[in-house]
Scaffold this motif. Sequence first.
Motif, PDB file in Angstrom:
ATOM      1  N   GLN A 263       0.816  -1.204   0.000  1.00  0.00           N
ATOM      2  CA  GLN A 263       0.000   0.000   0.000  1.00  0.00           C
ATOM      3  C   GLN A 263       0.856   1.263   0.000  1.00  0.00           C
ATOM      4  OE1 GLN A 263      -3.143   0.050   2.873  1.00  0.00           O
ATOM      5  NE2 GLN A 263      -3.470  -2.168   2.687  1.00  0.00           N
ATOM      6  N   LEU A 264       0.292   2.287  -0.567  1.00  0.00           N
ATOM      7  CA  LEU A 264       0.873   3.616  -0.520  1.00  0.00           C
ATOM      8  C   LEU A 264      -0.267   4.603  -0.278  1.00  0.00           C
ATOM      9  CD1 LEU A 264       3.380   3.591  -3.541  1.00  0.00           C
ATOM     10  CD2 LEU A 264       3.970   3.653  -1.099  1.00  0.00           C
ATOM     11  N   SER A 265       0.043   5.650   0.437  1.00  0.00           N
ATOM     12  CA  SER A 265      -0.945   6.677   0.709  1.00  0.00           C
ATOM     13  C   SER A 265      -0.644   7.905  -0.145  1.00  0.00           C
ATOM     14  CB  SER A 265      -0.897   7.051   2.200  1.00  0.00           C
ATOM     15  OG  SER A 265      -1.688   8.195   2.432  1.00  0.00           O
ATOM     16  N   VAL A 266      -1.674   8.436  -0.807  1.00  0.00           N
ATOM     17  CA  VAL A 266      -1.523   9.628  -1.644  1.00  0.00           C
ATOM     18  C   VAL A 266      -2.387  10.727  -1.050  1.00  0.00           C
ATOM     19  CG1 VAL A 266      -1.707  10.573  -3.976  1.00  0.00           C
ATOM     20  CG2 VAL A 266      -1.253   8.134  -3.653  1.00  0.00           C
ATOM     21  N   ARG A 267      -1.795  11.873  -0.831  1.00  0.00           N
ATOM     22  CA  ARG A 267      -2.558  13.009  -0.288  1.00  0.00           C
ATOM     23  C   ARG A 267      -2.272  14.253  -1.118  1.00  0.00           C
ATOM     24  NH1 ARG A 267      -0.292  10.914   4.332  1.00  0.00           N
ATOM     25  NH2 ARG A 267       1.136  12.663   4.517  1.00  0.00           N
ATOM     26  N   TRP A 268      -3.280  15.098  -1.284  1.00  0.00           N
ATOM     27  CA  TRP A 268      -3.129  16.349  -2.018  1.00  0.00           C
ATOM     28  C   TRP A 268      -4.155  17.345  -1.479  1.00  0.00           C
ATOM     29  CZ3 TRP A 268      -5.206  11.880  -3.741  1.00  0.00           C
ATOM     30  CH2 TRP A 268      -6.563  11.906  -4.117  1.00  0.00           C
ATOM     31  N   VAL A 269      -4.103  18.582  -1.974  1.00  0.00           N
ATOM     32  CA  VAL A 269      -5.108  19.573  -1.609  1.00  0.00           C
ATOM     33  C   VAL A 269      -5.838  20.022  -2.868  1.00  0.00           C
ATOM     34  CG1 VAL A 269      -3.889  20.414   0.429  1.00  0.00           C
ATOM     35  CG2 VAL A 269      -3.490  21.487  -1.779  1.00  0.00           C
ATOM     36  N   SER A 270      -7.020  20.504  -2.687  1.00  0.00           N
ATOM     37  CA  SER A 270      -7.793  20.965  -3.848  1.00  0.00           C
ATOM     38  C   SER A 270      -7.174  22.250  -4.392  1.00  0.00           C
ATOM     39  CB  SER A 270      -9.247  21.220  -3.453  1.00  0.00           C
ATOM     40  OG  SER A 270      -9.306  22.218  -2.471  1.00  0.00           O
ATOM     41  N   PRO A 271      -7.320  22.486  -5.673  1.00  0.00           N
ATOM     42  CA  PRO A 271      -6.699  23.669  -6.275  1.00  0.00           C
ATOM     43  C   PRO A 271      -7.173  24.942  -5.583  1.00  0.00           C
ATOM     44  CG  PRO A 271      -7.542  22.202  -7.969  1.00  0.00           C
ATOM     45  CD  PRO A 271      -8.022  21.665  -6.659  1.00  0.00           C
ATOM     46  N   PRO A 272      -6.257  25.751  -5.098  1.00  0.00           N
ATOM     47  CA  PRO A 272      -6.671  26.931  -4.326  1.00  0.00           C
ATOM     48  C   PRO A 272      -7.483  27.927  -5.148  1.00  0.00           C
ATOM     49  CG  PRO A 272      -4.290  26.921  -4.710  1.00  0.00           C
ATOM     50  CD  PRO A 272      -4.806  25.597  -5.142  1.00  0.00           C
ATOM     51  N   ALA A 273      -7.193  28.009  -6.468  1.00  0.00           N
ATOM     52  CA  ALA A 273      -7.917  28.983  -7.282  1.00  0.00           C
ATOM     53  C   ALA A 273      -9.387  28.641  -7.392  1.00  0.00           C
ATOM     54  CB  ALA A 273      -7.302  29.064  -8.678  1.00  0.00           C
ATOM     55  N   LEU A 274      -9.731  27.395  -7.161  1.00  0.00           N
ATOM     56  CA  LEU A 274     -11.120  26.999  -7.331  1.00  0.00           C
ATOM     57  C   LEU A 274     -11.856  26.879  -6.002  1.00  0.00           C
ATOM     58  CD1 LEU A 274     -10.771  24.228 -10.062  1.00  0.00           C
ATOM     59  CD2 LEU A 274     -11.424  26.605 -10.364  1.00  0.00           C
ATOM     60  N   LYS A 275     -11.125  26.954  -4.917  1.00  0.00           N
ATOM     61  CA  LYS A 275     -11.778  26.588  -3.664  1.00  0.00           C
ATOM     62  C   LYS A 275     -12.888  27.556  -3.299  1.00  0.00           C
ATOM     63  CE  LYS A 275      -8.494  28.837  -0.574  1.00  0.00           C
ATOM     64  NZ  LYS A 275      -7.500  28.636   0.462  1.00  0.00           N
ATOM     65  N   ASP A 276     -12.799  28.792  -3.805  1.00  0.00           N
ATOM     66  CA  ASP A 276     -13.879  29.726  -3.524  1.00  0.00           C
ATOM     67  C   ASP A 276     -15.102  29.433  -4.358  1.00  0.00           C
ATOM     68  OD1 ASP A 276     -11.555  32.461  -3.168  1.00  0.00           O
ATOM     69  OD2 ASP A 276     -12.334  31.023  -1.709  1.00  0.00           O
ATOM     70  N   PHE A 277     -14.926  28.770  -5.476  1.00  0.00           N
ATOM     71  CA  PHE A 277     -16.038  28.576  -6.399  1.00  0.00           C
ATOM     72  C   PHE A 277     -16.459  27.126  -6.525  1.00  0.00           C
ATOM     73  CE2 PHE A 277     -15.269  32.829  -7.576  1.00  0.00           C
ATOM     74  CZ  PHE A 277     -13.916  32.983  -7.716  1.00  0.00           C
ATOM     75  N   LEU A 278     -15.620  26.281  -5.956  1.00  0.00           N
ATOM     76  CA  LEU A 278     -15.829  24.875  -6.249  1.00  0.00           C
ATOM     77  C   LEU A 278     -17.010  24.351  -5.484  1.00  0.00           C
ATOM     78  CD1 LEU A 278     -14.479  22.802  -7.957  1.00  0.00           C
ATOM     79  CD2 LEU A 278     -13.150  22.093  -6.002  1.00  0.00           C
ATOM     80  N   PHE A 279     -17.924  23.809  -6.204  1.00  0.00           N
ATOM     81  CA  PHE A 279     -19.017  23.103  -5.556  1.00  0.00           C
ATOM     82  C   PHE A 279     -18.586  21.668  -5.303  1.00  0.00           C
ATOM     83  CE2 PHE A 279     -23.009  20.670  -5.783  1.00  0.00           C
ATOM     84  CZ  PHE A 279     -23.649  21.233  -4.717  1.00  0.00           C
ATOM     85  N   GLN A 280     -18.024  21.095  -6.304  1.00  0.00           N
ATOM     86  CA  GLN A 280     -17.482  19.752  -6.171  1.00  0.00           C
ATOM     87  C   GLN A 280     -16.285  19.607  -7.100  1.00  0.00           C
ATOM     88  OE1 GLN A 280     -20.969  17.322  -6.996  1.00  0.00           O
ATOM     89  NE2 GLN A 280     -20.531  16.163  -5.160  1.00  0.00           N
TER      90      GLN A 280
END
Lengths: 459, 195
Positions: A263-280
């Motif tokens: 197993q390997l664990s992958v982690r990331w963050v949502s694109p910051p430019a979209l976080k204000d507009f992102l619904f999903q």
Amino acid sequence: MPAGRPGPAAQSARRPPRPLSSLWSPLLLCVLGVPRGGSGTHTAVISPQDPTLLIGSSLQATCSIHGDTPGATAEGLYWTLNGRRLPSELSHLLNTSTLALALANLNGSRQQSGDNLVCHARDGSILAGSCLYVGLPPEKPFNISCWSRNMKDLTCRWTPGAHGDTFLHTNYSLKYKLRWYGQDNTCEDYHTVGPHSCHIPKDLALFTPYEIWVEATNRLGSARSDVLTLDVLDVVTRPAPPPVTTDPPPDVHVSRVGGLEDQLSVRWVSPPALKDFLFQAKYQIRYRVEDSVDWKVVDDVSNQTSCRLAGLKPGTVYFVQVRCNPFGIYGSKKAGIWSEWSHPTAASTPRSERPGPGGGVCEPRGGEPSSGPVRRELKQFLGWLKKHAYCSNLSFRLYDQWRAWMQKSHKTRNQLFFPSTGRGDPALGQTGHGERSCRINYKGQAILLQLAELEVCPN
Amino acid sequence: MDPQADSSISFLPHLEAKIRQTHNLARLLTKYAEQLLEEYVQQQGDPFGMPGFSPPRLSLAGLSGPSPSHAGLPLSERLRLDAAALGALPALLDAVRRHQAELNPRSPRLQRSLEEAARQARALGAAVETVLAALGSAARGPGPEHSATTALSTANSAASIFSAKVLGLQVCGLYGEWVNRTEGDLSQLVHGGVA
């Protein structure tokens, strides 16, 4: 509107679109050949001046001299084109003061400023010049694609006409307008993401379609692309998600899961430019073994920002990439555009160094402790497991106790440490993985219990 | 102690430094002018840039190359002529740049070079005038704007593209000739000292 408007008839030379004098408004020039001293120097004029012609067409030109010296004659004059003397059989004397030239099947212009056709006196001095523009009208631009980074701007790129070089400077203009009303607008910020691109930075409407097209114009005509209709909301994307790169940023990570070999664990963050507009947003992960070209895609990552890759080979280097799709923005039902894959990040699964069947890393020591600190912790851990791991038919034993039980029950050496046929309780975040493992959720942290042997070396 | 003498004595090192600085600038611009000319002829296509290519000079009243008698003039007069020519060149270089933007739109580097040449000519001309003023030799004759206007307005018919290319070649050549001449005149001042 027709897809392209060919220029005037191409068999004869045509004048350039606008007089050169307009370019020189503060600067009026002498016609080449006006004598400095006025002391009898011959001067000449080439006709036509600066013609534009189609590739493959012909040109009839003349060089007419008029000089102060009586008896000035065109005899002995000759032509050069881009510095190369033209064969004498291509020219002939029209009269005593005019030398004519006939060129056939012209090739495309060598430079964007035009081919230099020059009339020379017998001694080689330059009498007059004219620049020829030989090329093709533009073809219809195509393959327009547009995207928005933040719902306020729009960047578009296109492909020029199918046959490439027109040999003439061709101007491309990106136009756009609201579909049902409004005037045509022209994009002004070109070459932002390549030679055939333009960026509209602001003042774009949402929830209403735009019509977008490209107009190509050169000296021989113009052409217009097909119209692309889009709503800015439907083309929001980022060229790449927060990347998994060779220098991974602190908030993007691929790591081992303890000592779990597969197993390997992958982690990331949502694109910051979209976080204000992102619904999903939905994500995809793909991974491959280091020396393989076959990617495996994990499609059902949904809108999580972490994922556990399982079923991997132990002791193997994997490359992992992530991409995102911002769908469902402000209720839009349309799928968004998948971003590019992030830069690959490599990580390796651990390799087991435990002894195989029959082997052992622990040398027997005299006196097996029945209650050492490790053993106490293990018993506490097992007690916790019994309490938090809901897997039916799951029993927990310390290995030595399990060995003893095995010997008593005459089971094979490969009997599982956590024999289980349960599937877990989904309500508790448990997902069964068949007989060999059980997954539980402890304070938001997923824990996978795999069926394995646990050997504790006595102190 | 005479304060005026003191100020004169303290002024001299500054003037000498200014002269050396201006001379160094002229030397640098001489190299840039050569590069500009090479770049220009490359973009116009053959025969521009070919050995022996020598189109007739177009008349630009108010601006021509340094005359053969230039070297025989007093130094202050030479520097005045240098400053006047450098003052007239920016407008011509700007005009060449505008035209090249139409003729060679895919050559932004040439356009940048022409723009920089105009700026450099202006800077060197101003520096030479400063030196002249410090030496007590004010610039004489028509100002640079007048020379440029005169140069620009002497022609009497519409231009062809070929003659526009030739004119650009001439302007780039004049720029090189005058910065080179200025460098030579200033070197005399550097080596001869402030009289």
